[in-house]
Design a protein around this motif. Sequence first.
Motif, short mmCIF file in Angstrom:
data_model
loop_
_atom_site.label_atom_id
_atom_site.label_comp_id
_atom_site.label_asym_id
_atom_site.label_seq_id
_atom_site.Cartn_x
_atom_site.Cartn_y
_atom_site.Cartn_z
N MET A 48 54.29 -96.82 -47.78
CA MET A 48 52.81 -95.85 -47.79
C MET A 48 52.13 -97.03 -48.30
O MET A 48 51.27 -97.55 -48.74
CB MET A 48 51.93 -94.51 -48.61
CG MET A 48 52.76 -93.76 -48.11
SD MET A 48 52.26 -93.48 -46.20
CE MET A 48 53.76 -92.11 -45.34
N ILE A 49 53.11 -97.84 -49.46
CA ILE A 49 52.21 -99.13 -49.87
C ILE A 49 52.81 -99.98 -49.22
O ILE A 49 50.89 -100.67 -49.01
CB ILE A 49 53.39 -99.70 -51.08
CG1 ILE A 49 53.36 -98.80 -52.46
CG2 ILE A 49 52.93 -101.25 -51.62
CD1 ILE A 49 54.57 -98.43 -53.72
N ALA A 73 48.71 -103.11 -45.42
CA ALA A 73 48.81 -104.20 -43.53
C ALA A 73 47.52 -103.65 -43.05
O ALA A 73 46.46 -104.32 -43.01
CB ALA A 73 49.68 -103.13 -42.88
N LEU A 74 46.48 -102.26 -43.66
CA LEU A 74 45.56 -101.86 -43.51
C LEU A 74 45.02 -102.70 -44.07
O LEU A 74 43.87 -102.90 -42.55
CB LEU A 74 45.32 -100.15 -43.90
CG LEU A 74 43.81 -99.91 -43.45
CD1 LEU A 74 44.07 -99.61 -42.22
CD2 LEU A 74 43.91 -98.09 -44.25
N SER A 101 63.73 -99.41 -52.49
CA SER A 101 63.90 -100.91 -52.33
C SER A 101 64.01 -101.16 -50.66
O SER A 101 64.22 -102.44 -50.49
CB SER A 101 65.89 -100.76 -51.93
OG SER A 101 66.52 -99.65 -51.05
N SER A 102 63.34 -100.57 -50.43
CA SER A 102 62.90 -100.67 -49.06
C SER A 102 61.76 -102.29 -48.80
O SER A 102 61.69 -102.50 -47.91
CB SER A 102 62.54 -99.80 -48.07
OG SER A 102 61.60 -99.04 -48.78
N LEU A 103 61.18 -101.94 -49.87
CA LEU A 103 60.29 -102.81 -50.14
C LEU A 103 60.35 -103.96 -50.01
O LEU A 103 59.32 -104.82 -50.19
CB LEU A 103 59.38 -102.44 -51.40
CG LEU A 103 58.94 -100.67 -51.87
CD1 LEU A 103 57.80 -101.05 -52.67
CD2 LEU A 103 57.80 -100.72 -50.32
N ALA A 104 61.81 -104.36 -50.29
CA ALA A 104 61.95 -105.66 -50.58
C ALA A 104 62.88 -105.73 -49.00
O ALA A 104 63.13 -107.25 -48.80
CB ALA A 104 63.49 -106.08 -51.77
N ASP A 105 62.57 -105.56 -47.88
CA ASP A 105 62.96 -106.20 -47.10
C ASP A 105 61.55 -106.12 -45.97
O ASP A 105 61.18 -105.59 -45.78
CB ASP A 105 63.83 -104.74 -45.86
CG ASP A 105 63.99 -104.69 -44.82
OD1 ASP A 105 64.03 -106.27 -44.06
OD2 ASP A 105 65.08 -103.79 -44.01
N PRO A 106 61.67 -107.38 -45.14
CA PRO A 106 61.16 -107.49 -44.72
C PRO A 106 60.14 -106.70 -43.71
O PRO A 106 59.43 -106.92 -42.54
CB PRO A 106 61.26 -109.41 -44.28
CG PRO A 106 62.07 -109.52 -44.76
CD PRO A 106 63.11 -108.74 -45.59
N ALA A 163 55.13 -101.58 -41.05
CA ALA A 163 53.66 -101.67 -41.26
C ALA A 163 52.33 -102.15 -40.90
O ALA A 163 51.44 -101.92 -40.15
CB ALA A 163 53.73 -102.06 -43.08
N TYR A 164 52.40 -103.16 -40.59
CA TYR A 164 51.29 -104.38 -40.03
C TYR A 164 51.51 -103.38 -38.84
O TYR A 164 50.75 -103.62 -37.75
CB TYR A 164 51.43 -105.68 -40.48
CG TYR A 164 51.24 -106.08 -41.10
CD1 TYR A 164 50.05 -107.12 -41.47
CD2 TYR A 164 52.06 -105.89 -42.84
CE1 TYR A 164 49.52 -106.73 -42.91
CE2 TYR A 164 51.74 -106.99 -43.25
CZ TYR A 164 50.43 -106.75 -43.70
OH TYR A 164 49.53 -108.33 -44.99
N GLY A 165 52.80 -103.36 -37.63
CA GLY A 165 52.98 -103.03 -36.73
C GLY A 165 52.26 -101.87 -36.16
O GLY A 165 51.55 -101.69 -34.90
#
Length: 535
Positions: free
Chosen positions: A50-51, A56-57, A219-224, A230-232
């Motif tokens: 959600m972050i 992205a929104l 930890s997923s927040l460090a994954d590009p 999220a943007y997609g």
Amino acid sequence: MASSLKAPKKRESFSSRKVFIFAAIGSAVGLGNIWRFPYVAFDNGGGAFMIPYLVALLTAGLPFLFFDYAIGHRGRASSPLSFRRLNRKTEFIGWWHMGINAIIAIYYAAILAWSLRYMLFSFNHAWGDDPATFFMKDFLHAGETSLSFNFVPGVLIPVILVWVLLLVIMSLGVQKGIGAANVIFIPLLVVMFVVLVGYSLTLPGASDGLNALFTPQWSSLADPKVWVAAYGQIFFSLSIGFGIMITYSSYLKTKTDLTGSGAVVGFSNSGFELLAGIGVFSALGFMAQAAGTSVSEVATSGIGLAFIAFPTIISQAPAGALIGLLFFGSLLFAGFTSIISIVEVIVAGIQDKFDMARVPATLFVGVPLAVLSIVFMSTESGLYVLDILDNFVNQFGILAAGLVSIITVAYLVRGLPFLRDHLNRFGSVRTGGLWMVLLALVTPLVLGYSLISTFIGLLQEPYEGYPAQMLNIFGWGMVIMLLVIAVVVSFLPWSKTSRAALKPPAPPISRGKLLTDHVDPSRHRMKAHSESEVA
């Protein structure tokens, strides 16, 4: 000479801002909200997703939505003519948009037809004990992954029904057809889905599904890749970057709060996605508990979720017929409001280019699309053609067109300052330097990275292992064809009436200023005269 040209006809419009918001939400809220977002969130960090989704929104979704609104409302025309009025060299982008929407309409109608049939199947559980085999073999008659033109009667008839109803609504016009349909369908969709979510929350195992969806994996927040996802998702779900919001905003009245309307649409779309996540994973939690397995084992997205997982849930749950009616009814309403907006992009462009009335333009567009939809989607190879078209037109159609439009307008035409001023005339949410930076820098970087990584991946491994012939025709061939046709059509002459309106209409009086049309976006100039000076 201009004096010899006929005056352009008065343009149709929505009766109010409320009707426009309903229509814009109807376009944004589609199949991707229901069957794509929940799994994307689950697969990319759960609650932590959600972050990046909210980032992205705010940094791409809403800025690009405002960008589309500004082009369409300023141009007061279809996507091709709105871009033409911005700069002659950008007209091809509008025709590219029309091609993208044509491809989407061809396969979208098939999914609506499937949803209609499955809504009826819910009452007698026609899929039996093996929904996967029923869907692939008994319903679609899907054989080998090769082209087949053997028609499937169970799909053919509902596809025809979808197109007939769609063309009737489109023929009624912007307000009586599109606006009225959305004012009816969107409240029905919301009511049906709220009831579905409420019922899903009462099912045994619902809490397991919600825990699986919302437990954050920080930890997923460090994954590009999570941020790209999220943007997609924001681009796919907001209906931005391929002409829909440009077309719809062109039907707004002159003095309209564009940015305030955009904020309502953007957050409403995201709110519905969150609601969809709760409903879908509550049901998947029940399915996992009934099967004695984990939620991750049954979680899926897209066609597999809708036509395999949910039929399994419907067969096992108390009052399963009610779940089927609500779920497939929601798919039907959400998809139908979206396909209305998709086809309207094409109809509006044809009307502007060739000066055609609403009904002839609707038939000119709708009949060929319906025929193509029947030929390719109602056959034994329809599922595979649909999958290829959907993947390639989203990645190398919507995202690519969005990237090109931003780069062209921001750097070649240099029109962002002018569009910013147009948004700020009556917008309650002010746009400024930050809006331009987000559009000119952040959005191109994200879209460019996504396109390049996807392109490299497809070169290394053919999409889903499909035969090269099918990928070359419906994948790469389709992508190249859309761009070539867009460039070619942009050089065709406009009708006499349309040529009389190639320049944008005069901007409104605002804050004591009469903003005239003497604009050169490439040099950031706009002449402004006070009312006293004009008098």
